[in-house]
Every structure is written in C-alpha cells, then in structure tokens.
Scaffold this motif. Structure first.
Motif, mmCIF file in Angstrom:
data_model
loop_
_atom_site.group_PDB
_atom_site.id
_atom_site.type_symbol
_atom_site.label_atom_id
_atom_site.label_comp_id
_atom_site.label_asym_id
_atom_site.label_seq_id
_atom_site.Cartn_x
_atom_site.Cartn_y
_atom_site.Cartn_z
ATOM 1 N N ILE A 128 0.837 -1.206 0.000
ATOM 2 C CA ILE A 128 0.000 0.000 0.000
ATOM 3 C C ILE A 128 0.872 1.256 0.000
ATOM 4 O O ILE A 128 0.645 2.202 -0.761
ATOM 5 C CB ILE A 128 -0.945 -0.004 1.219
ATOM 6 C CG1 ILE A 128 -1.996 -1.105 1.070
ATOM 7 C CG2 ILE A 128 -1.625 1.356 1.384
ATOM 8 C CD1 ILE A 128 -2.833 -1.335 2.311
ATOM 9 N N VAL A 129 1.896 1.251 0.833
ATOM 10 C CA VAL A 129 2.774 2.414 0.948
ATOM 11 C C VAL A 129 3.614 2.611 -0.317
ATOM 12 O O VAL A 129 3.814 3.743 -0.786
ATOM 13 C CB VAL A 129 3.688 2.266 2.185
ATOM 14 C CG1 VAL A 129 4.722 3.379 2.234
ATOM 15 C CG2 VAL A 129 2.861 2.265 3.469
ATOM 16 N N LEU A 130 4.092 1.521 -0.910
ATOM 17 C CA LEU A 130 5.040 1.602 -2.029
ATOM 18 C C LEU A 130 4.400 1.367 -3.398
ATOM 19 O O LEU A 130 5.114 1.194 -4.389
ATOM 20 C CB LEU A 130 6.160 0.579 -1.814
ATOM 21 C CG LEU A 130 7.021 0.756 -0.562
ATOM 22 C CD1 LEU A 130 7.988 -0.406 -0.400
ATOM 23 C CD2 LEU A 130 7.787 2.082 -0.625
ATOM 24 N N ALA A 131 3.083 1.378 -3.466
ATOM 25 C CA ALA A 131 2.397 1.038 -4.726
ATOM 26 C C ALA A 131 2.793 1.961 -5.877
ATOM 27 O O ALA A 131 3.113 1.509 -6.981
ATOM 28 C CB ALA A 131 0.886 1.061 -4.512
ATOM 29 N N PRO A 167 7.787 8.110 5.348
ATOM 30 C CA PRO A 167 8.378 9.432 5.070
ATOM 31 C C PRO A 167 9.391 9.429 3.921
ATOM 32 O O PRO A 167 9.685 10.487 3.355
ATOM 33 C CB PRO A 167 9.068 9.786 6.399
ATOM 34 C CG PRO A 167 8.349 8.984 7.430
ATOM 35 C CD PRO A 167 8.000 7.707 6.743
ATOM 36 N N PHE A 168 9.941 8.267 3.581
ATOM 37 C CA PHE A 168 10.976 8.209 2.545
ATOM 38 C C PHE A 168 10.423 7.949 1.142
ATOM 39 O O PHE A 168 11.179 7.972 0.172
ATOM 40 C CB PHE A 168 11.991 7.105 2.888
ATOM 41 C CG PHE A 168 12.708 7.334 4.192
ATOM 42 C CD1 PHE A 168 13.788 8.212 4.266
ATOM 43 C CD2 PHE A 168 12.304 6.675 5.351
ATOM 44 C CE1 PHE A 168 14.448 8.425 5.470
ATOM 45 C CE2 PHE A 168 12.956 6.879 6.551
ATOM 46 C CZ PHE A 168 14.037 7.758 6.611
ATOM 47 N N VAL A 169 9.117 7.679 1.034
ATOM 48 C CA VAL A 169 8.540 7.303 -0.268
ATOM 49 C C VAL A 169 8.722 8.407 -1.300
ATOM 50 O O VAL A 169 9.031 8.147 -2.471
ATOM 51 C CB VAL A 169 7.034 6.962 -0.114
ATOM 52 C CG1 VAL A 169 6.390 6.728 -1.478
ATOM 53 C CG2 VAL A 169 6.853 5.724 0.762
ATOM 54 N N GLY A 170 8.562 9.654 -0.898
ATOM 55 C CA GLY A 170 8.679 10.778 -1.828
ATOM 56 C C GLY A 170 10.075 10.975 -2.383
ATOM 57 O O GLY A 170 10.257 11.714 -3.371
ATOM 58 N N TYR A 171 11.074 10.337 -1.779
ATOM 59 C CA TYR A 171 12.460 10.513 -2.226
ATOM 60 C C TYR A 171 12.913 9.412 -3.194
ATOM 61 O O TYR A 171 14.061 9.403 -3.619
ATOM 62 C CB TYR A 171 13.396 10.536 -1.008
ATOM 63 C CG TYR A 171 13.145 11.696 -0.077
ATOM 64 C CD1 TYR A 171 13.654 12.959 -0.360
ATOM 65 C CD2 TYR A 171 12.385 11.532 1.067
ATOM 66 C CE1 TYR A 171 13.420 14.026 0.497
ATOM 67 C CE2 TYR A 171 12.137 12.590 1.934
ATOM 68 C CZ TYR A 171 12.655 13.840 1.629
ATOM 69 O OH TYR A 171 12.420 14.895 2.466
ATOM 70 N N ILE A 172 12.024 8.488 -3.528
ATOM 71 C CA ILE A 172 12.391 7.395 -4.432
ATOM 72 C C ILE A 172 12.523 7.932 -5.854
ATOM 73 O O ILE A 172 11.562 8.437 -6.434
ATOM 74 C CB ILE A 172 11.335 6.265 -4.385
ATOM 75 C CG1 ILE A 172 11.277 5.644 -2.988
ATOM 76 C CG2 ILE A 172 11.647 5.201 -5.433
ATOM 77 C CD1 ILE A 172 10.209 4.578 -2.831
ATOM 78 N N ILE A 218 14.346 -0.615 -3.904
ATOM 79 C CA ILE A 218 14.867 -1.845 -3.292
ATOM 80 C C ILE A 218 15.403 -1.554 -1.887
ATOM 81 O O ILE A 218 15.166 -2.323 -0.943
ATOM 82 C CB ILE A 218 15.968 -2.458 -4.182
ATOM 83 C CG1 ILE A 218 15.361 -2.949 -5.506
ATOM 84 C CG2 ILE A 218 16.672 -3.606 -3.461
ATOM 85 C CD1 ILE A 218 16.393 -3.392 -6.526
ATOM 86 N N ALA A 219 16.107 -0.424 -1.748
ATOM 87 C CA ALA A 219 16.669 -0.072 -0.436
ATOM 88 C C ALA A 219 15.572 0.175 0.595
ATOM 89 O O ALA A 219 15.675 -0.282 1.747
ATOM 90 C CB ALA A 219 17.554 1.167 -0.575
ATOM 91 N N LEU A 220 14.518 0.870 0.185
ATOM 92 C CA LEU A 220 13.431 1.155 1.125
ATOM 93 C C LEU A 220 12.658 -0.112 1.476
ATOM 94 O O LEU A 220 12.236 -0.291 2.627
ATOM 95 C CB LEU A 220 12.494 2.212 0.532
ATOM 96 C CG LEU A 220 11.488 2.839 1.506
ATOM 97 C CD1 LEU A 220 12.201 3.438 2.721
ATOM 98 C CD2 LEU A 220 10.648 3.899 0.807
ATOM 99 N N THR A 221 12.487 -0.995 0.501
ATOM 100 C CA THR A 221 11.858 -2.291 0.782
ATOM 101 C C THR A 221 12.701 -3.081 1.783
ATOM 102 O O THR A 221 12.173 -3.690 2.721
ATOM 103 C CB THR A 221 11.692 -3.100 -0.517
ATOM 104 O OG1 THR A 221 10.904 -2.347 -1.452
ATOM 105 C CG2 THR A 221 11.018 -4.435 -0.243
ATOM 106 N N GLY A 222 14.004 -3.048 1.586
ATOM 107 C CA GLY A 222 14.913 -3.727 2.508
ATOM 108 C C GLY A 222 14.833 -3.154 3.910
ATOM 109 O O GLY A 222 14.883 -3.899 4.906
ATOM 110 N N LEU A 223 14.686 -1.833 4.007
ATOM 111 C CA LEU A 223 14.544 -1.199 5.317
ATOM 112 C C LEU A 223 13.274 -1.677 6.011
ATOM 113 O O LEU A 223 13.285 -1.977 7.217
ATOM 114 C CB LEU A 223 14.515 0.322 5.161
ATOM 115 C CG LEU A 223 14.245 1.132 6.447
ATOM 116 C CD1 LEU A 223 15.350 0.888 7.469
ATOM 117 C CD2 LEU A 223 14.113 2.615 6.118
ATOM 118 N N GLY A 224 12.194 -1.762 5.256
ATOM 119 C CA GLY A 224 10.941 -2.254 5.829
ATOM 120 C C GLY A 224 11.069 -3.670 6.342
ATOM 121 O O GLY A 224 10.584 -4.005 7.436
ATOM 122 N N ILE A 225 11.723 -4.524 5.555
ATOM 123 C CA ILE A 225 11.924 -5.919 5.966
ATOM 124 C C ILE A 225 12.789 -5.979 7.229
ATOM 125 O O ILE A 225 12.530 -6.774 8.145
ATOM 126 C CB ILE A 225 12.557 -6.728 4.821
ATOM 127 C CG1 ILE A 225 11.564 -6.847 3.654
ATOM 128 C CG2 ILE A 225 12.983 -8.119 5.305
ATOM 129 C CD1 ILE A 225 12.161 -7.463 2.399
#
Length: 488
Positions: free
Chosen positions: A317-320, A445-450, A457-464
């Motif tokens: 939902i967050v990264l769609a 908060p980091f989604v807008g910086y992608i 991939i880095a943000l997904t890794g952070l979530g995991i």
C-alpha cells in the motif's frame, strides 16, 4: 514435532520453485508490458481469463479428487493406485474433449458478447491451452497426493521456465498476443508430458495392481462434484472481474487490473508452497490418528501466514506508486489505487489458500463449495454495480469484500476439523498489526524521495529489516510455536 521439522525438506523444494516461478513470472510480466501495448496486454489476459473459466469444466475437480484418494490409499491399499490414476486420467480426458468442443463452437458468440472480434481466433487456438494446462494440473495434483513435492515442484518450475522463454521470444519477434498464447500452450504441454511420464515410470508401472475396488470409480467421480463447484466458484471469482471489466469498460482497464492482480499473485508463493506441501501431510496425520500433530501443523502454518502477509500488504500500500512507476512505466500509473486495494486481498487470500487446500483433503469440499458459490455470486453482483459507478477500482473493492467474508467463513468451518484457539489468534493478530504499524511509519516518510529502482529496493529492505527486528524482539517468530502450550 514442529512444522519445519515435519515438512521442511519438501517445503524447501516447493518454496524454491515458487520463488523462482515468481521471478520468472515477474520478468515475463515486465517483458509483456514492454513489448505489448496496454490494449494488446489486456486482450491477451482477457482471452486467458475466458480460457481459465472454461478450465472449470476441463479440470472438473478430478485432479484434486484423484490426489485425495491417492493420499488415502497409498499406505493402506497401494495396489489400487494404478486404478486411481487410470480412472482420474480417463475422466480428465473426457472433460477436456467436452470443454474444447464447447469453446470451438461458442467462440463467435463469446467474441460478440465481449465486442472483441480479435478474440475469436485466440479462443480457437486457446483450446490447446485448456487441454495442456489441465493435464499439467492433473499431473501436479496427483504428485501432491503421493507427497512427492519435489517432483511436483520440478514440473511447476519447468512450466514457468519454458513459458518465460517461449513467450518472450515470440513477442520479441513480433508475434504479439498470438505468440504469447502459443508460448503458454507449449510450456503447459511439455511440462504435462514430463509429469505424466514420470508418474507412469515411478508409480503406475512399478506398483502391482490388484482387482479394482468396485466403489473406487464412483468415489472419485462423486468427490469431484463438490470440487467442480468449488473450482467453478473460485475460477469465476478470479476471472469474472476481468471479464466484466472488458465487457463494461475496455481491454486497457483489463491491463491495469491484471497487472495489479499479478503483483499480488507474485507474493502469494510462500503460502501457496506451504499449503501445497502441508495439506497431504495433514490428511495423512488424521488418517493415522495423529490429531495433535495435525493441530500443531495447521496452527503453525496459520500464524506464519499472518506474520508474512499483514506486513507485506501494508508495504505494498505504501510503495504502490513507485513500484508501478519503476517497474511498468508511467503509462500504468492508473493501476496504483487498484494495487493498493488488492493489497488487502493478499491477506485474505493467504487464509483462503491455507484453509481451502486443507478442507479439500479433509473431505469438506462440499461445505467450501457452498460458501464459495455464495461469495462468488456476491462478487459478480458487486462488480456489475460498482464498475459503472467507480470504474475499475470497483472490481478490486468487490474482490476484497467478498474474499474477506469467504476467508472468515472457511476458517470457522476449519475450526470444526482442527481446533483453533481464537483468543490466542486475536492476541497474535494484535502484535502483528502493531509491528506492521511501526514498519509502515518508518518507511512512509521516505517514499517521496524514491527516484530509481535502487531506492525502491533499499526502502523495501529497510521495511523488511524493521519487521524482522520487531518480530525477533517481541519473540513473535517463536510465539506460534507456543500454541499448544497456551491452548486451553
């Protein structure tokens, strides 16, 4: 004895094949999105949706029924196994011939109904897809009944590998939707042949058969009936939305919905692997009188599913938006709200996958079919109401609502077969939801910086990482192993 120690070896093979299948399927989805226009992409999967609905009748529940009786007889009366395989295959061939004949003679009517003239020739060729994929399903399900998960996983992976290669080659050289469909057909045919030959060599030809149980053919046929209803409702439920989107809106809308649905299917591989491996083992435990072991297996699987899919849904939902934009391109951004809604479907689908497989092996297919029939009709009705009103997102919303009802209902039925401690389940869900909330709050908060795929991939890794840290800190990963001790 815990879940992993019981089915760990088989689960490793099935999960590995599913993960590789996901990678191959994801690659193929991206390739098709690059080489086909949204309209052609939608037309291809509109055709496949019609063919998948037709497979309700070609599969006719025989594969699962055969698998169930293989699981029943393989230890107690192994001399009946060749008869079970022969009966199942004969029933399957008759169903295939009947279904293909209906499609051939009715393809013009279907084309007129959908107002898509190009689909006529695709449906004619698609009868090969019906035949080949039905035989492939029969082989894979039969191997599941033998608890030969390694062989079943191998032919699954073979199918996905050949499909990816052939479809990619055909569309690259400009054969468009026709070439893609031929790739699907040839992949299913080759993997089906391999599976059937393997079974003939290792089971049919090596087991000395005795006189057939006079009730065996009737048993297989009779148990196929509720499975037909269940498979019909399930297939219609999964395809009616695509069919109605193509009918009420257009193939481009089908493309947006299909891409979102496929992304959800990609993350279903862990629970699919788990339940495909678990179901025959659960049945074998109950046949042998090991009810406590069956309870432990089921509840471990349920808790693992919830632990994986609630955070995964939140992450999607967050990264769609960046996921769609980075992987498929800006032309598919209209799929973002659809993907966000269907992310909730992933949670309910994981519960349905687990309970559905287990109930079929435990002889409760009739009850499951009845509930599925009601929710499928409700899904169709909601689609007809919502699509003209709010567009393609209405199909996603309808799917989530009806699947939620279905998941809760069959979990209740499962509680009569396998004791579920609902107080423990609520406690477990509460902890998982808290972890999910913290994980989402960290990454949002980091989604807008992608700006690129590496950022995604880095943000997904952070979530995991956050999810895993919290799961370990709360001992949630071990919490499900204490189920039996707190089950009072």
């Amino acid at each position: 004895m815990g879940l992993i120690s019981r089915i760990g070896g088989d689960l490793k093979f099935e999960t590995s094949s599913q993960i590789l299948g996901v990678i191959l399927g994801g690659s193929l989805t991206i390739i098709l999105a690059q080489f086909l226009s949204p309209n052609d992409y939608g037309l291809l999967f509109l055709t496949i949706s019609v063919l998948e609905v037709a497979k309700i009748f070609s599969r006719s529940g025989v594969g699962k029924s055969t698998s169930r009786y293989i699981a029943d007889y393989k230890d107690t009366q192994p001399d009946q196994i060749p008869h079970i395989l022969t009966t199942g295959l004969i029933y399957t061939i008759i169903a295939i011939a009947s279904t293909c004949a209906i499609i051939i003679f009715g393809r013009s009517y279907i084309s007129e109904l959908l107002n898509q003239p190009k689909i006529t020739s695709l449906l004619f060729i698609g009868t090969g897809f019906i035949a080949a994929s039905t035989l492939f399903s029969f082989a894979r399900l039969s191997l599941q009944g033998f608890e030969n998960i390694k062989a079943s996983s191998a032919i699954f992976l073979l199918n996905r590998t050949i499909r990816t290669i052939l479809v990619s080659v055909f569309v690259y050289f400009g054969f468009n939707t026709l070439g893609a469909l031929l790739g699907y057909i040839l992949a299913a045919l080759l993997s089906a042949i391999c599976g059937l030959v393997y079974m003939y060599i290792n089971y049919y030809n090596t087991i000395k058969s005795d006189t057939i149980d006079t009730k065996l053919r009737k048993k297989i046929g009779k148990y196929s009936l509720p499975l037909i209803l269940s498979n019909a409702a399930n297939s219609i439920d999964k395809r009616v939305d695509v069919f109605l989107i193509g009918l009420i809106i257009d193939p481009t809308a089908v493309a947006y919905y299909t891409i979102s649905r496929q992304m959800i299917m990609f993350i279903q591989s862990p629970i699919s692997s788990l339940t495909f491996t678990l179901a025959p083992t659960l049945k074998a435990d109950i046949v042998k009188g090991n009810k406590d072991d069956a309870i432990e297996l089921y509840n471990d699987a349920l808790s693992i599913g919830l632990l994986l899919y609630i955070p995964a849904a939140a992450g999607l939902i967050v990264l769609a938006e960046p996921t769609i934009r980075m992987i498929f391109g800006s032309q598919y951004l209209d799929a973002v709200p659809i993907l966000q809604i269907l992310s909730l479907y992933a949670i309910f689908s994981s519960i349905v996958t687990l309970n559905g497989q287990c109930l079929d092996f435990l002889g409760r297919a009739r009850d499951r079919a009845a509930i599925k029939g009601v929710t499928s009709m409700a899904n169709a009705g909601l689609n007809i109401f919502l699509l003209p009103w709010i567009g393609v997102t209405g199909a996603a919303l309808s799917t989530v609502l009806t699947y939620a009802v279905y998941a809760i209902s069959i979990t209740y039925i499962m509680s009569f077969e396998i004791k579920i401690n609902f107080r423990w389940l609520f406690h477990y869900l509460l902890i998982v939801c808290l972890i999910t909330a913290v994980m989402s709050a960290v990454i949002y908060p980091f989604v807008g910086y992608i700006q690129g795929i590496h950022h995604l991939i880095a943000l997904t890794g952070l979530g995991i990482l956050v999810w895993m840290t919290l799961a370990l800190w709360t001992q949630l990963i071990h919490f499900e192993l204490d189920y039996i001790r707190c089950n009072n």
